[in-house]
Design a protein around this motif. Structure first.
Motif, PDB file in Angstrom:
ATOM      1  N   SER A 129       0.821  -1.215   0.000  1.00  0.00           N
ATOM      2  CA  SER A 129       0.000   0.000   0.000  1.00  0.00           C
ATOM      3  C   SER A 129       0.856   1.267   0.000  1.00  0.00           C
ATOM      4  CB  SER A 129      -0.937   0.016   1.216  1.00  0.00           C
ATOM      5  OG  SER A 129      -1.847  -1.051   1.145  1.00  0.00           O
ATOM      6  N   TYR A 130       1.972   1.250   0.706  1.00  0.00           N
ATOM      7  CA  TYR A 130       2.836   2.428   0.779  1.00  0.00           C
ATOM      8  C   TYR A 130       3.384   2.817  -0.591  1.00  0.00           C
ATOM      9  CZ  TYR A 130       2.912   2.581   5.880  1.00  0.00           C
ATOM     10  OH  TYR A 130       2.555   2.719   7.205  1.00  0.00           O
ATOM     11  N   PHE A 131       3.644   1.827  -1.429  1.00  0.00           N
ATOM     12  CA  PHE A 131       4.229   2.097  -2.743  1.00  0.00           C
ATOM     13  C   PHE A 131       3.165   2.404  -3.788  1.00  0.00           C
ATOM     14  CE2 PHE A 131       7.179  -0.597  -0.396  1.00  0.00           C
ATOM     15  CZ  PHE A 131       8.296   0.232  -0.412  1.00  0.00           C
ATOM     16  N   VAL A 132       2.053   1.705  -3.722  1.00  0.00           N
ATOM     17  CA  VAL A 132       0.953   1.959  -4.668  1.00  0.00           C
ATOM     18  C   VAL A 132       0.362   3.350  -4.433  1.00  0.00           C
ATOM     19  CG1 VAL A 132      -1.357   1.220  -5.366  1.00  0.00           C
ATOM     20  CG2 VAL A 132       0.417  -0.481  -4.986  1.00  0.00           C
ATOM     21  N   MET A 133       0.306   3.773  -3.165  1.00  0.00           N
ATOM     22  CA  MET A 133      -0.237   5.094  -2.820  1.00  0.00           C
ATOM     23  C   MET A 133       0.822   6.190  -2.919  1.00  0.00           C
ATOM     24  SD  MET A 133      -2.532   3.938   0.466  1.00  0.00           S
ATOM     25  CE  MET A 133      -3.085   5.624   0.842  1.00  0.00           C
ATOM     26  N   LYS A 134       2.064   5.804  -3.327  1.00  0.00           N
ATOM     27  CA  LYS A 134       3.177   6.736  -3.538  1.00  0.00           C
ATOM     28  C   LYS A 134       3.592   7.464  -2.257  1.00  0.00           C
ATOM     29  CE  LYS A 134       1.919   7.498  -8.388  1.00  0.00           C
ATOM     30  NZ  LYS A 134       2.819   6.458  -8.877  1.00  0.00           N
ATOM     31  N   ILE A 135       3.415   6.805  -1.123  1.00  0.00           N
ATOM     32  CA  ILE A 135       3.911   7.343   0.140  1.00  0.00           C
ATOM     33  C   ILE A 135       5.400   7.033   0.261  1.00  0.00           C
ATOM     34  CG2 ILE A 135       3.684   7.233   2.664  1.00  0.00           C
ATOM     35  CD1 ILE A 135       0.756   6.392   2.211  1.00  0.00           C
ATOM     36  N   ALA A 136       5.786   5.881  -0.254  1.00  0.00           N
ATOM     37  CA  ALA A 136       7.196   5.485  -0.318  1.00  0.00           C
ATOM     38  C   ALA A 136       7.624   5.376  -1.778  1.00  0.00           C
ATOM     39  CB  ALA A 136       7.397   4.147   0.402  1.00  0.00           C
ATOM     40  N   ASP A 137       8.929   5.401  -2.018  1.00  0.00           N
ATOM     41  CA  ASP A 137       9.481   5.394  -3.380  1.00  0.00           C
ATOM     42  C   ASP A 137       9.654   3.950  -3.866  1.00  0.00           C
ATOM     43  OD1 ASP A 137      11.173   5.522  -5.671  1.00  0.00           O
ATOM     44  OD2 ASP A 137      11.864   7.499  -5.039  1.00  0.00           O
ATOM     45  N   GLU A 138       8.776   3.516  -4.772  1.00  0.00           N
ATOM     46  CA  GLU A 138       8.818   2.125  -5.235  1.00  0.00           C
ATOM     47  C   GLU A 138      10.054   1.840  -6.080  1.00  0.00           C
ATOM     48  OE1 GLU A 138       8.527   0.684  -8.356  1.00  0.00           O
ATOM     49  OE2 GLU A 138       8.137   2.480  -9.525  1.00  0.00           O
ATOM     50  N   ASN A 139      10.587   2.855  -6.733  1.00  0.00           N
ATOM     51  CA  ASN A 139      11.760   2.627  -7.588  1.00  0.00           C
ATOM     52  C   ASN A 139      12.990   2.300  -6.755  1.00  0.00           C
ATOM     53  OD1 ASN A 139      12.870   2.623 -10.308  1.00  0.00           O
ATOM     54  ND2 ASN A 139      14.008   4.426  -9.698  1.00  0.00           N
ATOM     55  N   ILE A 140      13.167   3.024  -5.653  1.00  0.00           N
ATOM     56  CA  ILE A 140      14.286   2.732  -4.749  1.00  0.00           C
ATOM     57  C   ILE A 140      14.107   1.344  -4.148  1.00  0.00           C
ATOM     58  CG2 ILE A 140      15.393   3.364  -2.569  1.00  0.00           C
ATOM     59  CD1 ILE A 140      14.715   6.286  -3.176  1.00  0.00           C
ATOM     60  N   ALA A 141      12.893   1.070  -3.675  1.00  0.00           N
ATOM     61  CA  ALA A 141      12.607  -0.222  -3.035  1.00  0.00           C
ATOM     62  C   ALA A 141      12.778  -1.381  -4.014  1.00  0.00           C
ATOM     63  CB  ALA A 141      11.184  -0.218  -2.471  1.00  0.00           C
ATOM     64  N   PHE A 142      12.391  -1.167  -5.258  1.00  0.00           N
ATOM     65  CA  PHE A 142      12.515  -2.234  -6.266  1.00  0.00           C
ATOM     66  C   PHE A 142      13.948  -2.711  -6.390  1.00  0.00           C
ATOM     67  CE2 PHE A 142      13.722  -3.251 -10.652  1.00  0.00           C
ATOM     68  CZ  PHE A 142      13.021  -4.448 -10.811  1.00  0.00           C
ATOM     69  N   HIS A 143      14.883  -1.780  -6.450  1.00  0.00           N
ATOM     70  CA  HIS A 143      16.291  -2.147  -6.628  1.00  0.00           C
ATOM     71  C   HIS A 143      16.863  -2.825  -5.377  1.00  0.00           C
ATOM     72  CE1 HIS A 143      16.833  -0.351 -10.559  1.00  0.00           C
ATOM     73  NE2 HIS A 143      16.163   0.706 -10.149  1.00  0.00           N
ATOM     74  N   LEU A 144      16.211  -2.607  -4.235  1.00  0.00           N
ATOM     75  CA  LEU A 144      16.694  -3.216  -2.993  1.00  0.00           C
ATOM     76  C   LEU A 144      16.055  -4.572  -2.711  1.00  0.00           C
ATOM     77  CD1 LEU A 144      16.668  -0.035  -0.711  1.00  0.00           C
ATOM     78  CD2 LEU A 144      18.675  -1.167  -1.663  1.00  0.00           C
TER      79      LEU A 144
END
Length: 210
Positions: A129-144
Motif C-alpha cells: 500500500s505504501y508504494f501503490v499510494m506513492k507514500i514510499a518510493d517504489e523505484n528505490i525499493a525495487f532495486h533493494l
C-alpha cells in the motif's frame, strides 16, 4: 506657479518610488513562494526516502517471517494449484489456468494453513500500500528488495487470486507485483540481449582473425 510644478514633479517621483517598492515586494513574495515550494518538495522527498527505508526493513523482517511460517505449513510444491505452470502473468493481469482441481489432501492442507496465509497476505498488503499510494518510493525499493518480494509472493499468487476474486485488479499487492514483475522481466531480457550481443561480437572477432 513654480511651487505647483515642483510639487507635481515631487509627487511623480513619490508615485514612481512607491511603484518600485510595490514591485520589489511582489518579486520578493514570488521568490519566497518558490523557496517554500522547493523546501516542501525536499521535505516530501526526505519523508519518502525515510518511509521507503522503513518498509524495506518491514519486508526484511515481518513479511519474511510471515512467509516462512506459511511455507512451513503449506509448501507450494505440494499443491497442484500452486504450481507455476498453472499461472499466467501478463503486464496487467494474473490468471489461473482453467480445469485445475484440488484433491482432499490438498484442500485439508490449505484449510489448515489459513491463519498463516492470512497473516502473510496482510503483511504484504501493508507493505504494498505504501508504494501503490506513492507514500514510499517504489523505484528505490525495487532495486533493494523487488526480486525478494516477487519471489516470495509468486508461489502463492493462485491462492490469493481465489481469496480476492474479482477484487484483485484494485488490490495493492497485485498492482505492486505486476509492476515489479514486469521490471524484473525487462531486466532479464536486457541481460540476455547483452550476453547475446557479446557472444556475437566474439564470434565476429574470431571470424576476422582467421
Amino acid at each position: 506657479m513654480d511651487s505647483l510644478i515642483t510639487a507635481y514633479y515631487i509627487s511623480g517621483i513619490i508615485v514612481a518610488f512607491c511603484a518600485i517598492i510595490a514591485l520589489s515586494q511582489i518579486i520578493i513574495g514570488k521568490k519566497q513562494l518558490v523557496f517554500n515550494e522547493e523546501n516542501r518538495k525536499k521535505e516530501q522527498q526526505r519523508d519518502m526516502v525515510k518511509c521507503t527505508a522503513e518498509q524495506v526493513a518491514f519486508l526484511s523482517k515481518d513479511v519474511v517471517s510471515a512467509h516462512d511460517k506459511l511455507y512451513n505449513v503449506l509448501k507450494p510444491e505440494d499443491i497442484s494449484l500452486l504450481q507455476e505452470e498453472n499461472l499466467t502473468i501478463s503486464n496487467n493481469s494474473i490468471s489461473i489456468k482453467k480445469g485445475i482441481t484440488l484433491n482432499d489432501e490438498e484442500r485439508t492442507k490449505i484449510v489448515n494453513a489459513r491463519r498463516e496465509a492470512v497473516d502473510f497476505y496482510n503483511n504484504l498488503e501493508i507493505f504494498s500500500s505504501y508504494f501503490v499510494m506513492k507514500i514510499a518510493d517504489e523505484n528505490i525499493a525495487f532495486h533493494l528488495i523487488g526480486e525478494d518480494f516477487c519471489r516470495m509472493l509468486k508461489p502463492y499468487l493462485a491462492l490469493y487470486l481465489i481469496i480476492e476474486g474479482k477484487k484483485n485488479k484494485d488490490n495493492a499487492v497485485f498492482k505492486l507485483f505486476l509492476l515489479w514483475h514486469s521490471k524484473l522481466e525487462t531486466l532479464k531480457l536486457t541481460k540476455e540481449k547483452r550476453k547475446l550481443e557479446e557472444a556475437l561480437k566474439k564470434m565476429t572477432e574470431r571470424t576476422f582473425s582467421l
